[in-house]
Design an enzyme around this catalytic site. Structure first.
Site, PDB file in Angstrom:
ATOM      1  N   HIS A 246       0.835  -1.205   0.000  1.00  0.00           N
ATOM      2  CA  HIS A 246       0.000   0.000   0.000  1.00  0.00           C
ATOM      3  C   HIS A 246       0.868   1.254   0.000  1.00  0.00           C
ATOM      4  CE1 HIS A 246      -3.016   2.722   2.251  1.00  0.00           C
ATOM      5  NE2 HIS A 246      -3.491   2.552   1.026  1.00  0.00           N
TER       6      HIS A 246
ATOM      7  N   GLU B  30       0.522  -0.562  -4.744  1.00  0.00           N
ATOM      8  CA  GLU B  30      -0.575   0.363  -5.026  1.00  0.00           C
ATOM      9  C   GLU B  30      -0.061   1.769  -4.768  1.00  0.00           C
ATOM     10  OE1 GLU B  30      -4.059   2.848  -3.404  1.00  0.00           O
ATOM     11  OE2 GLU B  30      -2.074   2.423  -2.589  1.00  0.00           O
TER      12      GLU B  30
ATOM     13  N   ASP C 135      -1.243   6.300  -5.431  1.00  0.00           N
ATOM     14  CA  ASP C 135      -2.324   7.240  -5.725  1.00  0.00           C
ATOM     15  C   ASP C 135      -1.857   8.293  -6.722  1.00  0.00           C
ATOM     16  OD1 ASP C 135      -4.071   6.206  -3.483  1.00  0.00           O
ATOM     17  OD2 ASP C 135      -2.294   6.840  -2.370  1.00  0.00           O
TER      18      ASP C 135
ATOM     19  N   HIS D 208      -1.045  11.107  -2.183  1.00  0.00           N
ATOM     20  CA  HIS D 208      -2.365  10.703  -1.681  1.00  0.00           C
ATOM     21  C   HIS D 208      -3.316  11.871  -1.448  1.00  0.00           C
ATOM     22  CE1 HIS D 208      -5.395   9.482   1.313  1.00  0.00           C
ATOM     23  NE2 HIS D 208      -5.321   8.297   0.736  1.00  0.00           N
TER      24      HIS D 208
ATOM     25  N   GLU E 196      -4.107   3.826  -8.441  1.00  0.00           N
ATOM     26  CA  GLU E 196      -5.380   4.353  -7.956  1.00  0.00           C
ATOM     27  C   GLU E 196      -5.542   5.774  -8.467  1.00  0.00           C
ATOM     28  OE1 GLU E 196      -6.244   4.515  -3.699  1.00  0.00           O
ATOM     29  OE2 GLU E 196      -7.885   5.914  -4.168  1.00  0.00           O
TER      30      GLU E 196
HETATM   31  O1  G3P Z   1      -6.347   1.275  -3.022  1.00  0.00           O
HETATM   32  C1  G3P Z   1      -6.574   0.963  -1.695  1.00  0.00           C
HETATM   33  C2  G3P Z   1      -6.415   2.151  -0.788  1.00  0.00           C
HETATM   34  O2  G3P Z   1      -5.261   2.859  -1.162  1.00  0.00           O
HETATM   35  C3  G3P Z   1      -7.577   3.075  -0.834  1.00  0.00           C
HETATM   36  O3  G3P Z   1      -7.547   4.057   0.145  1.00  0.00           O
HETATM   37  O4  G3P Z   1      -7.106   6.312   0.967  1.00  0.00           O
HETATM   38  O5  G3P Z   1      -5.323   4.615   1.082  1.00  0.00           O
HETATM   39  O6  G3P Z   1      -5.996   5.588  -1.093  1.00  0.00           O
HETATM   40  P1  G3P Z   1      -6.438   5.187   0.266  1.00  0.00           P
HETATM   41 MG    MG Z   2      -4.727   4.462  -2.453  1.00  0.00          MG
END
Ligand code: G3P
Ligand code: MG
Length: 291
Positions: A35, A62, A64, A77, A137
Site C-alpha cells: 500500500h 498500489e 495514488d 495521496h 489508484e
Molecule cells: O487502493 C486501496 C487504498 O489505497 C484506498 O484508500 O485512501 O489509502 O488511497 P487510500
Molecule cells: Mg490508495
C-alpha cells in the site's frame, strides 16, 4: 495471467483456498500488494517506498495518482501538500517544477530527507526495473476527474512495458472509472483491468457493488476491510468479480481473508505479512539515493 506461481511466496503463500476457486486475481497473481509502496517502512508514495516494498518481497504496489497544476500525473495521496511534504496548500495549485523542490521524506524520518514526489512516469519506470506490478489508484483532485484519468492512462500507455507485469486501474471515483472505461472502449489504448474501490463509509452493499462494477466494466472490487465479510467475499466471487481487501496490516487477518476468498491483500506492511518482519526506517538501504 502472469506465469509467476502464487504458491512460491513465503509466509502467506500456500494452496489457494476452495473459496477462491483456486484462481488468483489475474492482475495480482502474488496476492499481496504494498500500500503506497511499503507505507509502514518508508514515506508513502515515494520511489523509496516502492523500493522498500520490493526489498520486503512484495511483487505489487498500489499508489495514488493526481495532477499538478499543468496536468502532469504525480503520485501523492492527499489533495494538499501539508501531511506528506514540507509544502503547504493544494497540490493542484503547484506546477511540477515547484513540486519537485519539496521534500517528501523528512516528515516520515530524517533518513528519507530529500525524497521527492515522483511523477507517474518516474514511478512506472522504477517499478518496471524492480519487476513490480502496478495498481494505479486514480485519486483526482476536485474538478479534475476525467482529465486525471486521461492523463494517467496516457502515461501508462507510453511508459509501461508490454513485457512488464499487468497493471490495474482502481478508483473510488465512479466518474474516473467511467472515463477509463470510455477510453478502453475506444480501442486505442491497452484496456487495463479496472477495479471499483469501496469504502465502508459510503454504505456499499454486495448487490450495489456488483451492479456498479458491472456497469463500469470493472473486473474486480477493492474492498475496505470493514466491508470484507466472508459472505460479501463469496457473493462477489459468485458474481465473477475479483476481490482485493485494504488496508490489512495484521497477518492473521490477512490469512483469514485469504481463506474466505480474498484474491489479494493491500498492506502497509508487506514484510510482516510475508512473515519476514518489518524493517524500521533507516535499518536498510532502501532509497534511490542510496539510503
Ligand atoms: O487502493 C486501496 C487504498 O489505497 C484506498 O484508500 O485512501 O489509502 O488511497 P487510500
Ligand atoms: Mg490508495
Amino acid at each position: 495471467m502472469s506465469d509467476r506461481s502464487q504458491t512460491d511466496r513465503p509466509g502467506l503463500s500456500g494452496t489457494p483456498s476452495p473459496a477462491s476457486g483456486g484462481i488468483a486475481y489475474p492482475p495480482v497473481p502474488d496476492r499481496l500488494i504494498g500500500h503506497r509502496g511499503a507505507a509502514a517502512s518508508a514515506p508513502e508514495n515515494t520511489l523509496a517506498s516502492f523500493q522498500a516494498a520490493a526489498a520486503a518481497g512484495a511483487r505489487w504496489v498500489e499508489f495514488d495518482v493526481k495532477l499538478t497544476a499543468e496536468g502532469v500525473p504525480i503520485v501523492l495521496h492527499d489533495d494538499t501538500l501539508d501531511r506528506t511534504t514540507n509544502g503547504q496548500g493544494p497540490v493542484a495549485a503547484l506546477c511540477l517544477a515547484d513540486l519537485k523542490d519539496l521534500d517528501a521524506g523528512s516528515w516520515f524520518s530524517a533518513d528519507f530527507a530529500g525524497e521527492r514526489v515522483p511523477t507517474l512516469a518516474e514511478t512506472l519506470d522504477t517499478l518496471a526495473v524492480l519487476g513490480l506490478g502496478a495498481n494505479i489508484e486514480l485519486k483526482p483532485c476536485p474538478g479534475r476527474t476525467a482529465e486525471t484519468a486521461r492523463a494517467a492512462l496516457a502515461v501508462a500507455q507510453r511508459r509501461w512495458p508490454q513485457a512488464a507485469p499487468p497493471l490495474v486501474i482502481s478508483s473510488f471515483d465512479l466518474d474516473a472509472l467511467a472515463e477509463a472505461a470510455a477510453i478502453a472502449a475506444q480501442g486505442v489504448m491497452t484496456p487495463w483491468p479496472r477495479a471499483l474501490l469501496a469504502d465502508a463509509a459510503d454504505g456499499w452493499t454486495a448487490a450495489l457493488l456488483i451492479e456498479r462494477a458491472r456497469a463500469l466494466g470493472c473486473v474486480g472490487v477493492h474492498l475496505d476491510d470493514a466491508l470484507a465479510s466472508a459472505e460479501t467475499l463469496e457473493t462477489l466471487r459468485a458474481a465473477g468479480l475479483r476481490r482485493a481487501v485494504w488496508t490489512v496490516n495484521d497477518r492473521s487477518r490477512a490469512l483469514a481473508l485469504w481463506e474466505q476468498g480474498a484474491d489479494a491483500i493491500i498492506t502497509d506492511r508487506p514484510a510482516s505479512l510475508l512473515d519476514k518482519g518489518d524493517k524500521k526506517a533507516g535499518d536498510d538501504p532502501v532509497g534511490p539515493t542510496g539510503r
